[in-house]
Design a protein around this motif. Structure first.
Motif, PDB file in Angstrom:
ATOM      1  N   HIS A 507       0.646  -1.053  -0.120  1.00 56.33           N
ATOM      2  CA  HIS A 507       0.057  -0.054  -0.023  1.00 56.33           C
ATOM      3  C   HIS A 507       0.679   1.128  -0.024  1.00 56.33           C
ATOM      4  O   HIS A 507       1.779   1.412   1.117  1.00 56.33           O
ATOM      5  CB  HIS A 507      -0.952  -0.220   1.342  1.00 56.33           C
ATOM      6  N   THR A 508       0.785   2.200  -0.972  1.00 57.02           N
ATOM      7  CA  THR A 508       1.423   3.463  -0.989  1.00 57.02           C
ATOM      8  C   THR A 508       0.323   4.490  -0.820  1.00 57.02           C
ATOM      9  O   THR A 508      -0.686   4.498  -1.251  1.00 57.02           O
ATOM     10  CB  THR A 508       1.813   3.570  -2.487  1.00 57.02           C
ATOM     11  N   PRO A 509       0.655   5.407   0.109  1.00 61.19           N
ATOM     12  CA  PRO A 509      -0.252   6.479   0.325  1.00 61.19           C
ATOM     13  C   PRO A 509      -0.643   7.296  -0.790  1.00 61.19           C
ATOM     14  O   PRO A 509       0.010   7.679  -1.695  1.00 61.19           O
ATOM     15  CB  PRO A 509       0.541   7.415   1.548  1.00 61.19           C
ATOM     16  N   SER A 510      -1.897   7.634  -0.863  1.00 59.18           N
ATOM     17  CA  SER A 510      -2.664   8.487  -1.798  1.00 59.18           C
ATOM     18  C   SER A 510      -2.300   9.880  -1.541  1.00 59.18           C
ATOM     19  O   SER A 510      -2.467  10.824  -2.547  1.00 59.18           O
ATOM     20  CB  SER A 510      -4.188   8.064  -2.126  1.00 59.18           C
ATOM     21  N   ASN A 511      -2.433  10.413  -0.288  1.00 59.12           N
ATOM     22  CA  ASN A 511      -2.663  11.704   0.238  1.00 59.12           C
ATOM     23  C   ASN A 511      -3.735  12.377  -0.414  1.00 59.12           C
ATOM     24  O   ASN A 511      -3.765  13.474  -0.779  1.00 59.12           O
ATOM     25  CB  ASN A 511      -1.397  12.396  -0.292  1.00 59.12           C
ATOM     26  N   SER A 512      -4.996  11.596  -0.626  1.00 62.58           N
ATOM     27  CA  SER A 512      -6.166  12.247  -0.914  1.00 62.58           C
ATOM     28  C   SER A 512      -7.011  12.150   0.092  1.00 62.58           C
ATOM     29  O   SER A 512      -7.696  10.797   0.275  1.00 62.58           O
ATOM     30  CB  SER A 512      -6.408  11.379  -2.289  1.00 62.58           C
ATOM     31  N   ASP A 513      -7.345  12.908   0.745  1.00 61.45           N
ATOM     32  CA  ASP A 513      -8.219  12.974   2.025  1.00 61.45           C
ATOM     33  C   ASP A 513      -9.713  12.569   1.439  1.00 61.45           C
ATOM     34  O   ASP A 513     -10.440  12.263   2.271  1.00 61.45           O
ATOM     35  CB  ASP A 513      -8.466  14.216   2.552  1.00 61.45           C
ATOM     36  N   HIS A 514     -10.142  12.877   0.257  1.00 59.60           N
ATOM     37  CA  HIS A 514     -11.359  12.401  -0.047  1.00 59.60           C
ATOM     38  C   HIS A 514     -11.903  10.933   0.064  1.00 59.60           C
ATOM     39  O   HIS A 514     -13.007  10.455   0.307  1.00 59.60           O
ATOM     40  CB  HIS A 514     -11.681  12.727  -1.631  1.00 59.60           C
ATOM     41  N   LEU A 515     -10.701  10.255   0.109  1.00 57.71           N
ATOM     42  CA  LEU A 515     -10.885   8.719   0.446  1.00 57.71           C
ATOM     43  C   LEU A 515     -11.080   8.256   1.941  1.00 57.71           C
ATOM     44  O   LEU A 515     -11.254   7.251   2.049  1.00 57.71           O
ATOM     45  CB  LEU A 515      -9.522   7.922   0.005  1.00 57.71           C
ATOM     46  N   THR A 522     -23.178   3.487  -6.692  1.00 49.77           N
ATOM     47  CA  THR A 522     -23.884   3.961  -8.066  1.00 49.77           C
ATOM     48  C   THR A 522     -25.377   3.234  -7.844  1.00 49.77           C
ATOM     49  O   THR A 522     -26.271   4.053  -8.449  1.00 49.77           O
ATOM     50  CB  THR A 522     -23.327   3.187  -9.293  1.00 49.77           C
ATOM     51  N   GLU A 523     -25.547   2.058  -7.283  1.00 56.89           N
ATOM     52  CA  GLU A 523     -26.886   1.656  -7.323  1.00 56.89           C
ATOM     53  C   GLU A 523     -27.764   2.500  -6.528  1.00 56.89           C
ATOM     54  O   GLU A 523     -29.068   2.524  -6.898  1.00 56.89           O
ATOM     55  CB  GLU A 523     -26.922   0.110  -6.683  1.00 56.89           C
ATOM     56  N   ALA A 524     -27.211   3.128  -5.475  1.00 56.09           N
ATOM     57  CA  ALA A 524     -28.173   4.023  -4.729  1.00 56.09           C
ATOM     58  C   ALA A 524     -28.570   5.407  -5.429  1.00 56.09           C
ATOM     59  O   ALA A 524     -29.604   5.805  -5.229  1.00 56.09           O
ATOM     60  CB  ALA A 524     -27.353   4.322  -3.224  1.00 56.09           C
ATOM     61  N   LEU A 525     -27.178   6.017  -6.065  1.00 54.89           N
ATOM     62  CA  LEU A 525     -27.806   7.041  -6.862  1.00 54.89           C
ATOM     63  C   LEU A 525     -28.685   6.892  -8.033  1.00 54.89           C
ATOM     64  O   LEU A 525     -29.514   7.687  -8.449  1.00 54.89           O
ATOM     65  CB  LEU A 525     -26.487   7.544  -7.311  1.00 54.89           C
ATOM     66  N   SER A 526     -28.555   5.725  -8.484  1.00 48.55           N
ATOM     67  CA  SER A 526     -29.508   5.359  -9.715  1.00 48.55           C
ATOM     68  C   SER A 526     -30.958   5.190  -9.269  1.00 48.55           C
ATOM     69  O   SER A 526     -31.869   5.304 -10.171  1.00 48.55           O
ATOM     70  CB  SER A 526     -28.959   4.043 -10.519  1.00 48.55           C
ATOM     71  N   ALA A 527     -31.198   5.021  -8.052  1.00 52.42           N
ATOM     72  CA  ALA A 527     -32.554   4.575  -7.451  1.00 52.42           C
ATOM     73  C   ALA A 527     -33.192   6.064  -6.886  1.00 52.42           C
ATOM     74  O   ALA A 527     -34.165   5.948  -6.476  1.00 52.42           O
ATOM     75  CB  ALA A 527     -32.484   3.488  -6.271  1.00 52.42           C
ATOM     76  N   SER A 528     -32.422   6.987  -6.945  1.00 49.42           N
ATOM     77  CA  SER A 528     -32.972   8.438  -6.348  1.00 49.42           C
ATOM     78  C   SER A 528     -32.380   9.543  -7.276  1.00 49.42           C
ATOM     79  O   SER A 528     -31.264   9.429  -7.740  1.00 49.42           O
ATOM     80  CB  SER A 528     -32.256   8.502  -5.063  1.00 49.42           C
ATOM     81  N   ASN A 529     -33.231  10.311  -7.190  1.00 45.69           N
ATOM     82  CA  ASN A 529     -32.877  11.561  -8.172  1.00 45.69           C
ATOM     83  C   ASN A 529     -32.653  12.766  -7.236  1.00 45.69           C
ATOM     84  O   ASN A 529     -32.616  13.935  -7.611  1.00 45.69           O
ATOM     85  CB  ASN A 529     -33.965  11.908  -8.973  1.00 45.69           C
ATOM     86  N   VAL A 530     -32.407  12.430  -5.991  1.00 43.43           N
ATOM     87  CA  VAL A 530     -32.104  13.733  -4.864  1.00 43.43           C
ATOM     88  C   VAL A 530     -30.694  13.326  -4.325  1.00 43.43           C
ATOM     89  O   VAL A 530     -29.952  14.152  -3.706  1.00 43.43           O
ATOM     90  CB  VAL A 530     -33.099  13.830  -4.024  1.00 43.43           C
ATOM     91  N   LEU A 531     -30.069  12.269  -4.473  1.00 43.43           N
ATOM     92  CA  LEU A 531     -28.853  11.917  -3.852  1.00 43.43           C
ATOM     93  C   LEU A 531     -27.512  12.519  -4.390  1.00 43.43           C
ATOM     94  O   LEU A 531     -27.586  12.325  -5.579  1.00 43.43           O
ATOM     95  CB  LEU A 531     -28.496  10.283  -3.659  1.00 43.43           C
ATOM     96  N   GLU A 532     -26.652  13.179  -3.873  1.00 39.37           N
ATOM     97  CA  GLU A 532     -25.457  13.607  -4.564  1.00 39.37           C
ATOM     98  C   GLU A 532     -24.235  12.921  -3.947  1.00 39.37           C
ATOM     99  O   GLU A 532     -24.311  12.321  -2.979  1.00 39.37           O
ATOM    100  CB  GLU A 532     -25.299  15.164  -4.122  1.00 39.37           C
ATOM    101  N   GLN A 533     -23.165  12.749  -5.036  1.00 37.59           N
ATOM    102  CA  GLN A 533     -22.249  11.757  -4.862  1.00 37.59           C
ATOM    103  C   GLN A 533     -21.149  12.750  -3.861  1.00 37.59           C
ATOM    104  O   GLN A 533     -21.255  13.965  -3.876  1.00 37.59           O
ATOM    105  CB  GLN A 533     -21.290  11.600  -6.218  1.00 37.59           C
ATOM    106  N   ASN A 534     -20.365  12.018  -3.122  1.00 38.67           N
ATOM    107  CA  ASN A 534     -19.237  12.541  -2.250  1.00 38.67           C
ATOM    108  C   ASN A 534     -18.241  13.176  -3.152  1.00 38.67           C
ATOM    109  O   ASN A 534     -17.811  12.819  -4.370  1.00 38.67           O
ATOM    110  CB  ASN A 534     -18.606  11.559  -1.463  1.00 38.67           C
ATOM    111  N   PRO A 535     -17.400  14.259  -2.873  1.00 32.94           N
ATOM    112  CA  PRO A 535     -16.294  14.822  -3.604  1.00 32.94           C
ATOM    113  C   PRO A 535     -15.144  14.063  -3.884  1.00 32.94           C
ATOM    114  O   PRO A 535     -15.081  12.955  -3.025  1.00 32.94           O
ATOM    115  CB  PRO A 535     -16.103  15.970  -2.513  1.00 32.94           C
ATOM    116  N   GLY A 536     -14.926  13.916  -5.006  1.00 33.89           N
ATOM    117  CA  GLY A 536     -13.611  13.189  -5.334  1.00 33.89           C
ATOM    118  C   GLY A 536     -13.850  11.913  -6.164  1.00 33.89           C
ATOM    119  O   GLY A 536     -13.121  11.363  -6.660  1.00 33.89           O
ATOM    120  N   TYR A 537     -15.200  11.603  -6.292  1.00 32.18           N
ATOM    121  CA  TYR A 537     -15.646  10.414  -6.832  1.00 32.18           C
ATOM    122  C   TYR A 537     -16.276  10.717  -8.411  1.00 32.18           C
ATOM    123  O   TYR A 537     -17.204  11.779  -8.225  1.00 32.18           O
ATOM    124  CB  TYR A 537     -16.522   9.464  -6.151  1.00 32.18           C
TER     125      TYR A 537
END
Length: 537
Positions: A507-515, A522-537
């Motif tokens: 494991h090499t560090p990503s230094n990407s705090d969004h992780l 995706t299945e949750a987003l596809s089933a709803s028109n009001v959910l928003e994705q987390n930053p960085g994805y």
């Protein structure tokens, strides 16, 4: 005309006795038992520095999902993350459903008191808070439901979700009763468990909402240790919180009952070899998947020379009673916590035999990852052997036996160990880390050593924590040693600032705090028109 139901049960006709009330009350608790294992455990442990499920020849590649956890390359399409998202909100819904029914129920008609009703509703508030707290940890802000009538609820912010959990737990602390001293744990949530959840919320607040709340976490932790929320004490035996009668341990603050053919606490079976049943002298089935990440390179040298995290087996002192190989001694007694080295049954002396790379040969578990069976063919020397998530063999890695396994002579004890959700050792280490952050390393070390000493003969610890050797790396080690395999490692590494910044095996560090947050699936987003994705994805 009033309807008379003959072919179905509705709340108006179901509740006739106290037993009916309790059967409804504890239905969401069975979901909690499921939720604590499986995909949630995998997300917490495989993304961190102590466990892996390496590809072992023809087994366990599984589309690369375990490698993606190891390398922090997961995507919103991971089915296991969707199971966690869905399971979190299912837990909330189950709790709300029962809370709605019991809230409308006339307890007096069942010879129950208003205090009984408040305690039952308090348990449900705490259980709903438990699911939201875990969901906040995994994903950040969640849709907040307060009734089952709501539809298309968008995600709340991290802060709003944090505040909702806090409010539920504060109400639960008002309504819940304390544990009865000496009474066995039977799965109910009492005031102590709600206090631990609130302390956890504050303890990780900096990671959740960017606001350090270690003073608040310390205050509640001091109260729990001081018996303000019930009477608890550290078990004098390291095995006590995990053994066949751990429902009697004074350390357990909340546990999920387990019993053969009922709510079985079994997920460690993924760690045993196909033939480990011979070692245990039982008829268990197991699938040879999960193991500890290696402490040693293929050439035998320690990884601790290269990085500070990981190497879980070698973080245990050699005189630590837990580091012994697991041996069932009969009549509910056992020693040790690992399957390591030659696998010869301590029950009857029978040799465990391999059936893959070492087919027909004695099985020896090694604290290394590498295709040793290919030396002399694919690889000319050990120096050429790669060690990574794709290079496992059937004997790769040390295996943990934290849930004791009885032999065939004591099958009545199979799965008799309950699943400890919260235990007092966690509160001691929470307070210790808070003390460390407050510039009080001596006080922190004393708390750590209270937990450590029971794992050594006569309490003689060769490497106690001191003000001089205690830093965040040592703190990470203490969490990892005491709670190895208990499904919390990712959370601890995030809080300590190591999850995206530190290196460990493969494991090499990503230094990407969004992780530090998993993506909304995706299945949750596809089933709803009001959910928003987390930053960085």
């Amino acid at each position: 005309m009033d309807e008379v139901w003959y072919d179905r049960v509705v709340p108006q006709t179901f509740f006739k006795t106290e037993g009916d009330v309790l059967s409804a009350l504890y239905r969401p608790f069975t979901h909690a038992r499921w939720y604590l294992t499986g995909d949630r455990w995998i997300a917490q442990e495989f993304s961190a520095d102590q466990f892996a499920r390496s590809t072992k020849g023809r087994h366990w590649y599984d589309g690369g999902r375990y490698a993606r956890y190891q390398h922090h390359e997961w995507t919103p399409d991971e089915s296991q993350l969707f199971g966690t998202w869905r399971g979190t909100l299912q837990g909330v819904a189950l709790g709300l459903d029962v809370k709605q029914d019991l809230g409308r129920l006339d307890y007096a008609s069942l010879a129950l008191s208003e205090e009984d009703k408040a305690a039952h509703l308090g348990q449900l508030d705490a259980l709903i808070a438990f699911f939201y707290l875990r969901g906040l940890d995994f994903f950040g802000g969640l849709p907040i439901f307060t009734s089952l009538d709501q539809e298309d609820v968008p995600r709340s912010t991290d802060r709003e979700t944090f505040d909702h959990v806090e409010g539920l737990l504060q109400q639960a602390l008002t309504d819940l009763s304390t544990n009865e001293v000496g009474a066995p744990q039977e799965g109910a949530i009492t005031k102590g468990a709600a206090a631990v959840m609130l302390a956890r919320l504050y303890f990780n607040a900096e990671a959740y909402i960017g606001e350090p709340m270690y003073d608040e976490a310390a205050r509640i932790s001091e109260g729990i240790i001081g018996n303000e929320y019930g009477t608890y004490s550290l078990d004098p035996d390291w095995k006590g919180p995990h053994d066949f009668e751990n429902h009697l341990s004074p350390e357990i603050i909340w546990s999920i009952p387990s019993e053969f053919n009922r709510l079985e606490y079994t997920h460690y079976g993924h760690m045993y070899h196909y033939n480990s049943r011979v070692y245990f002298d039982v008829d268990l089935g197991s699938n040879n998947g999960t193991h500890l990440q290696p402490s040693r390179k293929p050439d035998g040298t320690l990884y601790t020379e290269e990085f500070k995290l990981g190497s879980p087996y070698e973080k245990f002192e050699d005189t630590d009673l837990r580091k012994k190989p697991f041996r069932y001694l009969g009549s509910g007694n056992y020693e040790g916590m690992f399957l390591v080295g030659p696998q010869v049954s301590p029950i009857n002396g029978e040799q465990v035999i391999g059936n893959e790379e070492y087919n027909g040969q004695p099985l020896v578990f090694v604290d290394q990852v590498g295709r040793f069976s290919e030396l002399g063919s694919t690889f000319e020397s050990i120096d050429e052997l790669p060690s990574n998530i794709g290079a496992g063999e059937e004997n790769t890695g040390v295996r943990i036996v934290k849930i004791p396994v009885p032999s065939s002579q004591d099958l009545n004890l199979r799965w008799a160990a309950d699943h400890p959700v919260f235990r007092l050792a966690e509160v001691y280490l929470m307070l210790a880390e808070c003390r460390l952050r407050m510039g009080e390393p001596s006080g922190a070390a004393e708390l750590i050593n209270e937990v450590r000493k029971r794992a050594f003969e006569g309490g003689t610890d060769p490497n106690p924590a001191t003000a001089e050797n205690l830093d965040f790396y040592r703190m990470a080690d203490e969490w990892g040693i005491e709670f190895l395999g208990e499904g919390r490692r990712r959370t601890d590494l995030i809080r300590l600032g190591f999850f995206t910044t530190e290196r460990w095996w493969d494991h090499t560090p990503s230094n990407s705090d969004h992780l530090n947050r998993f993506p909304v699936p995706t299945e949750a987003l596809s089933a709803s028109n009001v959910l928003e994705q987390n930053p960085g994805y």
